[in-house]
Write a protein that holds these residues in place. Structure first.
Motif, short mmCIF file in Angstrom:
data_model
loop_
_atom_site.label_atom_id
_atom_site.label_comp_id
_atom_site.label_asym_id
_atom_site.label_seq_id
_atom_site.Cartn_x
_atom_site.Cartn_y
_atom_site.Cartn_z
N ALA A 147 15.83 -10.33 57.07
CA ALA A 147 15.35 -9.07 56.51
C ALA A 147 15.01 -8.07 57.60
CB ALA A 147 14.13 -9.33 55.62
N MET A 148 14.37 -8.56 58.67
CA MET A 148 13.98 -7.65 59.75
C MET A 148 15.18 -7.22 60.58
SD MET A 148 10.21 -8.97 60.92
CE MET A 148 9.87 -7.40 61.70
N MET A 149 16.16 -8.12 60.75
CA MET A 149 17.38 -7.73 61.47
C MET A 149 18.04 -6.54 60.80
SD MET A 149 18.18 -9.57 64.19
CE MET A 149 19.92 -9.25 64.23
N SER A 150 18.11 -6.57 59.47
CA SER A 150 18.74 -5.48 58.74
C SER A 150 17.96 -4.18 58.88
CB SER A 150 18.87 -5.85 57.26
OG SER A 150 19.72 -6.97 57.11
N GLN A 151 16.65 -4.30 59.12
CA GLN A 151 15.82 -3.12 59.32
C GLN A 151 15.89 -2.62 60.77
OE1 GLN A 151 13.60 -1.65 56.85
NE2 GLN A 151 14.91 -2.85 55.49
N LEU A 184 18.49 1.28 66.44
CA LEU A 184 19.07 1.32 67.78
C LEU A 184 19.77 2.65 68.03
CD1 LEU A 184 20.60 -2.26 67.94
CD2 LEU A 184 18.81 -1.38 69.46
N SER A 185 19.76 3.08 69.29
CA SER A 185 20.55 4.24 69.69
C SER A 185 22.03 3.87 69.63
CB SER A 185 20.16 4.69 71.10
OG SER A 185 20.37 3.62 72.02
N GLU A 186 22.90 4.84 69.86
CA GLU A 186 24.34 4.64 69.66
C GLU A 186 24.88 3.42 70.40
OE1 GLU A 186 28.57 7.10 70.10
OE2 GLU A 186 26.65 8.09 70.52
N ASN A 187 24.46 3.23 71.64
CA ASN A 187 24.93 2.09 72.43
C ASN A 187 23.82 1.07 72.68
OD1 ASN A 187 27.65 3.10 72.85
ND2 ASN A 187 26.73 4.62 74.23
N GLY A 188 22.82 1.11 71.83
CA GLY A 188 21.67 0.24 72.02
C GLY A 188 21.97 -1.22 71.76
N THR A 189 21.10 -2.08 72.32
CA THR A 189 21.26 -3.54 72.22
C THR A 189 20.04 -4.16 71.58
OG1 THR A 189 22.61 -3.57 74.23
CG2 THR A 189 21.66 -5.67 73.52
N LYS A 224 24.82 -17.43 63.90
CA LYS A 224 24.34 -16.68 62.74
C LYS A 224 24.39 -15.17 62.98
CE LYS A 224 21.14 -20.41 61.59
NZ LYS A 224 19.72 -20.84 61.58
N LEU A 225 24.16 -14.74 64.22
CA LEU A 225 24.13 -13.31 64.53
C LEU A 225 25.49 -12.65 64.45
CD1 LEU A 225 21.64 -13.04 67.54
CD2 LEU A 225 21.25 -12.34 65.19
N THR A 226 26.56 -13.44 64.47
CA THR A 226 27.90 -12.84 64.50
C THR A 226 28.20 -12.03 63.25
OG1 THR A 226 28.84 -14.91 63.62
CG2 THR A 226 28.85 -14.61 66.02
N LYS A 227 27.47 -12.27 62.16
CA LYS A 227 27.72 -11.46 60.97
C LYS A 227 27.23 -10.02 61.15
CE LYS A 227 23.68 -12.22 57.97
NZ LYS A 227 23.25 -12.75 56.65
N TRP A 228 26.37 -9.79 62.16
CA TRP A 228 25.90 -8.44 62.44
C TRP A 228 26.74 -7.73 63.51
CZ3 TRP A 228 21.90 -11.97 61.15
CH2 TRP A 228 21.11 -11.60 60.06
N PRO A 280 25.37 -4.48 67.38
CA PRO A 280 25.67 -4.46 65.95
C PRO A 280 26.92 -3.64 65.61
CG PRO A 280 23.36 -3.93 66.36
CD PRO A 280 24.07 -3.85 67.67
N ASP A 281 27.64 -4.09 64.59
CA ASP A 281 28.74 -3.30 64.07
C ASP A 281 28.19 -2.01 63.46
OD1 ASP A 281 30.48 -5.32 64.78
OD2 ASP A 281 30.46 -6.26 62.79
N ASP A 282 29.06 -1.00 63.37
CA ASP A 282 28.63 0.29 62.84
C ASP A 282 28.06 0.18 61.44
OD1 ASP A 282 29.42 1.49 65.16
OD2 ASP A 282 31.36 2.20 64.38
N SER A 283 28.58 -0.75 60.64
CA SER A 283 28.12 -0.88 59.25
C SER A 283 26.66 -1.31 59.18
CB SER A 283 28.98 -1.89 58.51
OG SER A 283 28.94 -3.17 59.14
N PHE A 284 26.16 -2.00 60.21
CA PHE A 284 24.76 -2.44 60.21
C PHE A 284 23.83 -1.45 60.91
CE2 PHE A 284 27.04 -6.42 59.52
CZ PHE A 284 26.31 -6.95 58.46
N ARG A 285 24.41 -0.38 61.47
CA ARG A 285 23.58 0.65 62.08
C ARG A 285 23.21 1.74 61.07
NH1 ARG A 285 23.62 0.72 67.83
NH2 ARG A 285 24.96 -0.88 68.73
N ALA A 286 23.79 1.66 59.89
CA ALA A 286 23.46 2.62 58.84
C ALA A 286 22.07 2.30 58.29
CB ALA A 286 24.49 2.54 57.73
#
Length: 355
Positions: A97-101, A106-111, A128-132, A151-157
């Motif tokens: 839940a917190m990963m999704s939040q 993150l900034s554009e190139n953040g880690t 497990k993290l590879t899904k993000w 993170p993939d762009d879809s998870f940065r939304a």
């Protein structure tokens, strides 16, 4: 707690990776990592998000108030972060839940970095993290591991709010609806110890001011308030997720009660007629007995004359001597399924409160 935990030691060994403009620490332990990281990264703006009041107090001593967030959600965080360090938690639903939040923060190139001890499953989280997004093992040592995630762009939304769950509790004919957020003790079900406690006290006349110490989702305080109309509960916990769950449980049952954030009894004032608790001995990943031991030593001072203490504890926990030392006596009221119910009274001897 002040000495560094193993994950903090590993992170500090690799803090060059964190030399960015804005850094967010998420769920840091109650150790000295914030001050030591500040010394190493003097040009980095460090912020902290935590759901634990003790960690919030430590962070507030080391950082400006606007860079410390103690909450059940991340809405108070402003702006984007170049790096986010997330300390691995015991609850997988909470981590997810917190990963999704966190990814949208993150900034554009953040880690995003995940750090934790080997015994807590940090190695399994690489897969497990590879899904993000793209994951890499950055470092290991100090019996811990450190992973990086792009993170993939879809998870940065922007992410949706953390979802609550509901379940029904029925004990001795009294039913309540319980709301819980991820990571809260006994998430989604009534635990065996609390059920035994409520069953054992179902014939007691519980009225007046009641403190539910380590309230979790507010099951104990809400159940007594629903059962006894003259019972006025105060729900206390160190965890912001638990406190928000407790607020929602009270609201779901149209009950009134106070909710207090406190590390142990530090923020508690006044006296109570009852203190009823399934006291915690875990905080996040670690086993901690000190908070409950201090609670048992000090709770006598928060009970009025004739005030009653009732707790449930695993049979292996040595709480009876602490209660006897504080109250002068301790009664075993029930036992079953690996748990014991203890009772004590602010009086020369134990006095039951049976209806």
């Amino acid at each position: 707690m002040s000495s560094l935990t193993n994950p903090s030691r590993l992170m500090l060994r690799n803090c060059d990776e964190l030399a960015v403009s804005r850094l967010l620490l998420v769920m840091p332990p109650s150790d000295s990592v914030i001050s030591e990281l500040g010394n190493e990264l003097s040009d980095t703006e460090i912020s902290v998000f935590t759901t634990v009041s003790e960690a919030e107090q430590i962070a507030s001593r080391n950082l400006p108030a606007d860079r410390v967030a103690y909450s059940y959600d991340l809405s108070s965080l402003k702006g984007a972060y170049d790096s986010i360090v997330f300390y691995l938690q015991k609850s997988r639903p909470l981590v997810e839940a917190m990963m999704s939040q966190l990814c949208p923060r993150l900034s554009e190139n953040g880690t995003l970095w995940l750090v934790g001890e080997n015994g807590t499953g940090i190695k399994s989280w690489r897969k497990k993290l590879t899904k993000w997004g793209a994951v890499d093992s950055v470092a290991s040592g100090c019996h811990s591991g450190m992973l990086s995630l792009q993170p993939d762009d879809s998870f940065r939304a922007p992410a949706s709010e953390i979802k609550e769950s509901h379940f029904s509790v029925e004990v001795a004919g009294t039913i309540i609806d319980v709301a819980t957020l991820p990571g809260v003790f006994s998430h989604g079900r009534l635990d065996v110890g609390t059920r035994l406690l409520l069953e054992a006290l179902s014939k007691e006349n519980v009225r007046g001011q009641l403190l539910d110490f380590g309230c979790g989702a507010g099951v104990i305080g809400s159940w007594f308030a629903a059962r006894h109309k003259r019972c006025r509960p105060t729900l206390l916990d160190t965890d912001a997720m638990a406190l928000e769950s407790a607020r929602r449980t009270l609201a779901a049952n149209r009950l009134e009660g106070k909710v207090i954030a406190s590390h142990g009894l530090n923020n508690l004032k006044g006296k109570y007629d009852w203190i009823v608790s399934n006291p915690p001995f875990h905080e996040g990943i670690k086993t901690r007995y000190d908070v409950t031991e201090q609670f048992l030593q000090k709770c006598h001072s928060h009970l009025g004359k004739g005030g009653q203490l009732r707790i449930v504890a695993n049979n292996f926990l040595k709480y009876r001597p602490l209660i006897e030392e504080a109250f002068g006596h301790c009664e075993e009221l029930a036992r079953g399924n690996g748990f014991t119910i203890y009772g004590a009274t602010v009086a020369k001897e134990f006095q039951s409160a049976e209806i």
